[in-house]
Design a protein around this motif. Sequence first.
Motif, PDB file in Angstrom:
ATOM      1  N   GLU A  82     -64.094  21.932  -0.202  1.00 57.62           N
ATOM      2  CA  GLU A  82     -65.183  21.034  -0.602  1.00 57.62           C
ATOM      3  C   GLU A  82     -64.706  20.099  -1.711  1.00 57.62           C
ATOM      4  N   ASN A  83     -63.880  20.599  -2.606  1.00 51.82           N
ATOM      5  CA  ASN A  83     -63.409  19.829  -3.757  1.00 51.82           C
ATOM      6  C   ASN A  83     -62.570  18.617  -3.349  1.00 51.82           C
ATOM      7  N   HIS A  84     -61.871  18.700  -2.218  1.00 47.67           N
ATOM      8  CA  HIS A  84     -61.033  17.591  -1.765  1.00 47.67           C
ATOM      9  C   HIS A  84     -61.850  16.377  -1.332  1.00 47.67           C
ATOM     10  N   TYR A  85     -63.105  16.595  -0.974  1.00 47.85           N
ATOM     11  CA  TYR A  85     -63.946  15.483  -0.537  1.00 47.85           C
ATOM     12  C   TYR A  85     -64.050  14.404  -1.617  1.00 47.85           C
ATOM     13  N   GLU A  86     -64.056  14.801  -2.883  1.00 45.55           N
ATOM     14  CA  GLU A  86     -64.172  13.821  -3.972  1.00 45.55           C
ATOM     15  C   GLU A  86     -62.946  12.920  -4.064  1.00 45.55           C
ATOM     16  N   TYR A  87     -61.792  13.403  -3.614  1.00 41.45           N
ATOM     17  CA  TYR A  87     -60.579  12.585  -3.559  1.00 41.45           C
ATOM     18  C   TYR A  87     -60.705  11.506  -2.467  1.00 41.45           C
ATOM     19  N   TRP A  88     -61.262  11.882  -1.327  1.00 39.73           N
ATOM     20  CA  TRP A  88     -61.309  11.002  -0.163  1.00 39.73           C
ATOM     21  C   TRP A  88     -62.454  10.002  -0.172  1.00 39.73           C
ATOM     22  N   LYS A  89     -63.593  10.360  -0.720  1.00 40.05           N
ATOM     23  CA  LYS A  89     -64.782   9.491  -0.656  1.00 40.05           C
ATOM     24  C   LYS A  89     -64.539   8.090  -1.228  1.00 40.05           C
ATOM     25  N   PRO A  90     -63.881   7.945  -2.380  1.00 46.23           N
ATOM     26  CA  PRO A  90     -63.641   6.581  -2.884  1.00 46.23           C
ATOM     27  C   PRO A  90     -62.686   5.771  -2.000  1.00 46.23           C
ATOM     28  N   LEU A  91     -61.806   6.450  -1.262  1.00 44.15           N
ATOM     29  CA  LEU A  91     -60.875   5.750  -0.377  1.00 44.15           C
ATOM     30  C   LEU A  91     -61.575   5.225   0.876  1.00 44.15           C
ATOM     31  N   TYR A  92     -62.667   5.908   1.269  1.00 47.55           N
ATOM     32  CA  TYR A  92     -63.414   5.540   2.481  1.00 47.55           C
ATOM     33  C   TYR A  92     -64.915   5.547   2.173  1.00 47.55           C
ATOM     34  N   PRO A  93     -65.356   4.628   1.307  1.00 47.53           N
ATOM     35  CA  PRO A  93     -66.749   4.655   0.856  1.00 47.53           C
ATOM     36  C   PRO A  93     -67.776   4.327   1.944  1.00 47.53           C
ATOM     37  N   ASN A  94     -67.364   3.720   3.029  1.00 48.32           N
ATOM     38  CA  ASN A  94     -68.313   3.317   4.066  1.00 48.32           C
ATOM     39  C   ASN A  94     -68.544   4.373   5.144  1.00 48.32           C
ATOM     40  N   LEU A  95     -67.854   5.498   5.049  1.00 47.09           N
ATOM     41  CA  LEU A  95     -68.058   6.560   6.036  1.00 47.09           C
ATOM     42  C   LEU A  95     -69.333   7.334   5.733  1.00 47.09           C
ATOM     43  N   ASP A  96     -69.896   7.927   6.757  1.00 45.50           N
ATOM     44  CA  ASP A  96     -71.058   8.794   6.617  1.00 45.50           C
ATOM     45  C   ASP A  96     -70.533  10.199   6.294  1.00 45.50           C
ATOM     46  N   TRP A  97     -70.427  10.493   5.008  1.00 43.50           N
ATOM     47  CA  TRP A  97     -69.784  11.723   4.554  1.00 43.50           C
ATOM     48  C   TRP A  97     -70.674  12.947   4.756  1.00 43.50           C
ATOM     49  N   LYS A  98     -70.229  13.801   5.671  1.00 43.48           N
ATOM     50  CA  LYS A  98     -70.846  15.108   5.892  1.00 43.48           C
ATOM     51  C   LYS A  98     -69.702  16.115   5.973  1.00 43.48           C
ATOM     52  N   TYR A  99     -69.976  17.350   5.630  1.00 48.83           N
ATOM     53  CA  TYR A  99     -68.936  18.363   5.784  1.00 48.83           C
ATOM     54  C   TYR A  99     -68.548  18.467   7.251  1.00 48.83           C
ATOM     55  N   GLY A 100     -67.274  18.796   7.485  1.00 47.11           N
ATOM     56  CA  GLY A 100     -66.725  18.812   8.829  1.00 47.11           C
ATOM     57  C   GLY A 100     -65.905  17.560   9.126  1.00 47.11           C
ATOM     58  N   MET A 101     -65.856  16.618   8.182  1.00 49.27           N
ATOM     59  CA  MET A 101     -65.142  15.343   8.372  1.00 49.27           C
ATOM     60  C   MET A 101     -63.672  15.520   8.741  1.00 49.27           C
ATOM     61  N   PHE A 102     -63.070  16.586   8.300  1.00 54.06           N
ATOM     62  CA  PHE A 102     -61.643  16.802   8.542  1.00 54.06           C
ATOM     63  C   PHE A 102     -61.412  17.696   9.759  1.00 54.06           C
TER      64      PHE A 102
END
Length: 181
Positions: A64-84
């Motif tokens: 879950e903690n890694h999501y904060e690294y990725w969100k700023p790189l892809y701000p336009n995605l619909d972020w829900k768990y399971g993204m990876f």
Amino acid sequence: MKVISVNLGEKKSINYKGKIIETGIFKYPVQFPIFLGEEDVEKDAVIDRRYHGGVDKAVYAYSENHYEYWKPLYPNLDWKYGMFGENLTISNLEETKIHIGDTFKLGEVILEVTKPREPCMKLGLRFGTQKVLKQFWNSTKSGIYFKVLQTGNVCIGDELVLIKKNEISPTIAVVYETKKS
């Protein structure tokens, strides 16, 4: 380490550069326990068994903690768990501290750490760009594949509890770094 989300996916067909690609990477949170079997997660789409599923890749977990690294790189995605493409989103899952062969209890299940995930072009399909693959390789945020030693259900809130440490083996992060070379 606690399960924040349990995620399942269905087979999806994507038109990529004029070719139809089938994938199970589009996983989404579910609000019921999931059953971890010996070779895969029940009711979860595994399309290409050369690379996904099987005894050594039965379950994929991502922090879950890694999501904060990725969100700023892809701000336009619909972020829900399971993204990876992970079946389990777990808090504080850290590849630099978990070793190949470590064994954990999770809900009714006993899991053994087997390997890091190597990204493929289907991760790029999920993110809408293949540039994510290089970014994924250039991080230590690979996520972890597990072997299921004892099958059973896992649900949100279950704790990932270490029952056997294998410090003589390398960490997931070290193995992942080696694969990049």
